[in-house]
Design an enzyme around this catalytic site. Structure first.
Site, PDB file in Angstrom:
ATOM      1  NE  ARG A 246      84.677  21.367  93.903  1.00  0.00           N
ATOM      2  CZ  ARG A 246      85.147  21.332  95.277  1.00  0.00           C
ATOM      3  NH1 ARG A 246      85.702  19.968  95.331  1.00  0.00           N
ATOM      4  NH2 ARG A 246      85.181  22.227  96.273  1.00  0.00           N
ATOM      5  CD  GLU A 275      79.973  15.610  94.669  1.00  0.00           C
ATOM      6  OE1 GLU A 275      80.868  15.741  93.945  1.00  0.00           O
ATOM      7  OE2 GLU A 275      80.131  16.052  95.725  1.00  0.00           O
ATOM      8  CG  HIS A 293      82.959  15.345  97.550  1.00  0.00           C
ATOM      9  ND1 HIS A 293      82.569  16.270  96.866  1.00  0.00           N
ATOM     10  CD2 HIS A 293      84.133  15.790  98.210  1.00  0.00           C
ATOM     11  CE1 HIS A 293      83.269  17.509  96.664  1.00  0.00           C
ATOM     12  NE2 HIS A 293      84.268  17.068  97.640  1.00  0.00           N
TER      13      HIS A 293
HETATM   14  C1  GLV Z   1      86.128  19.781  99.056  1.00  0.00           C
HETATM   15  O1  GLV Z   1      85.859  19.321  97.793  1.00  0.00           O
HETATM   16  C2  GLV Z   1      86.665  21.026  99.327  1.00  0.00           C
HETATM   17  O2  GLV Z   1      87.001  21.565  98.076  1.00  0.00           O
HETATM   18  O3  GLV Z   1      87.180  21.314 100.204  1.00  0.00           O
END
Ligand code: GLV
Length: 332
Positions: A246, A275, A293
């Protein structure tokens, strides 16, 4: 549960899932699907469309808090988050209202570990930088000192947070001949440490001894800005930092400064503090590889995530226990 009773339930799905997962919703309930522009559903629209729903299928872009739960109303039974991480969901608030929260663990472990390794290799061997260089159409010729990275073989990989994904990243290190150290507040059992060939160490040791650090902690108050100016100063100037967990775990302005000043060699990021905004200073640096991501972004994994999220959602709205429940206390 009869078909007619099932179809009286209604759910909000905040973005189209892969087609197989959308098909799995067919007939299970009335589906209100947000199909607006590619950005996340605007907050006002989310609040409005959540009203009266029995279930919400949310993405990590939606903040699930008291305001949203109020807007949804007391009939809301489940928030099925389409992600393994659920830092976007106020879980205690959901639990206190008896709203189930689910996530999508396990199905994305291997894909995310692969992506972490893609970034590790891209940084250590300057892969994306090389691609950008050629696309700039500047003249070049092979040279003994051209665009040198570092050997991977024989180095030390530091895994920050050694849950499912951290362990999958560590497992892949064997083929690269790496020593693997990890830091996690919860120590793995000796049997697992032996099987993975990993050694626990304090966080400061991880910073000082790792040639590559791969981040796999959840975002919690204790992990916010875990990697900031102080951490970068303790890392080797040849070290690489990769974050597929994250964004807010890394202090982005401090990272940009450390990369600019040569305090660390390179970084690979798949996630961002604000983000989808990217820290402007990072965009100008060659020693950072940036991905939008993509951790779980494979056809197989996104299909499995979508199907799991839908399965959880349908279970929740029909009073069954969902497969991957985050807050069992909400059932009491
Ligand atoms: C993506 O970032 C997730 O947490 O699945």
């Amino acid at each position: 549960m009869s078909e007619s009773l099932l179809s009286t339930r209604s759910v909000l799905v905040t973005r189209a899932l892969v087609p197989e997962a959308m098909r799995a919703l067919d007939g299970g309930c009335a589906v209100d699907l947000y199909q607006g522009p590619p950005e996340a559903i605007p907050r006002e629209e989310l609040l409005r469309r959540a009203a009266g729903k029995d279930g919400l299928l949310t993405l990590l872009t939606e903040r699930v808090d008291a305001e949203l739960l109020d807007a949804a109303g007391p009939q809301l039974k489940i928030v099925a988050n389409h992600a393994v991480g659920f830092d976007n969901v106020d879980v205690p608030e959901c639990t206190s209202r008896g709203v189930l929260v689910t996530n999508t663990p396990d199905v994305l472990t291997e894909a995310t570990a692969d992506l972490a390794w893609s970034l590790i290799l891209a940084c250590v061997r300057r892969v994306a930088e090389g691609d950008r260089f050629l696309r700039s159409r500047r003249p070049w010729i092979w040279g003994p000192s051209m665009m040198l990275g570092y050997d991977m073989y024989g180095k030390t990989l530091g895994v920050a947070g050694c849950g499912r994904i951290g362990q999958a990243v560590a497992r892949r290190a064997t083929g690269f001949g790496l020593r693997v150290i990890y830091h996690d507040p919860v120590r793995l059992s000796e049997a697992v440490e032996r099987e993975l060939n990993v050694t626990w160490c304090p966080f400061e040791t991880l910073l000082a001894e790792s040639d590559v650090i791969s981040v796999h902690t959840p975002l919690l108050p204790q992990t916010r800005h875990l990697f900031g100016a102080d951490a970068f100063r303790q890392m080797k100037p040849t070290a690489v930092l990769v974050n597929t967990a994250r964004g807010p775990i890394v202090d982005e302005p401090a990272l940009a400064e450390a990369l600019r000043a040569g305090e660390i060699f390179a970084a690979g990021l798949d996630v961002y503090e604000r983000e989808p905004q990217i820290e402007e200073a990072l965009l100008d640096l060659d020693n950072v590889t940036l991905l939008p991501h993509l951790g779980s972004a494979t056809i197989e994994t996104r299909t499995a995530m979508g199907l799991l999220a839908v399965d959880n959602l349908l279970a929740g709205i029909t009073g069954k226990r969902p497969r991957t429940l985050v807050n069992p206390d909400a059932l009491r």
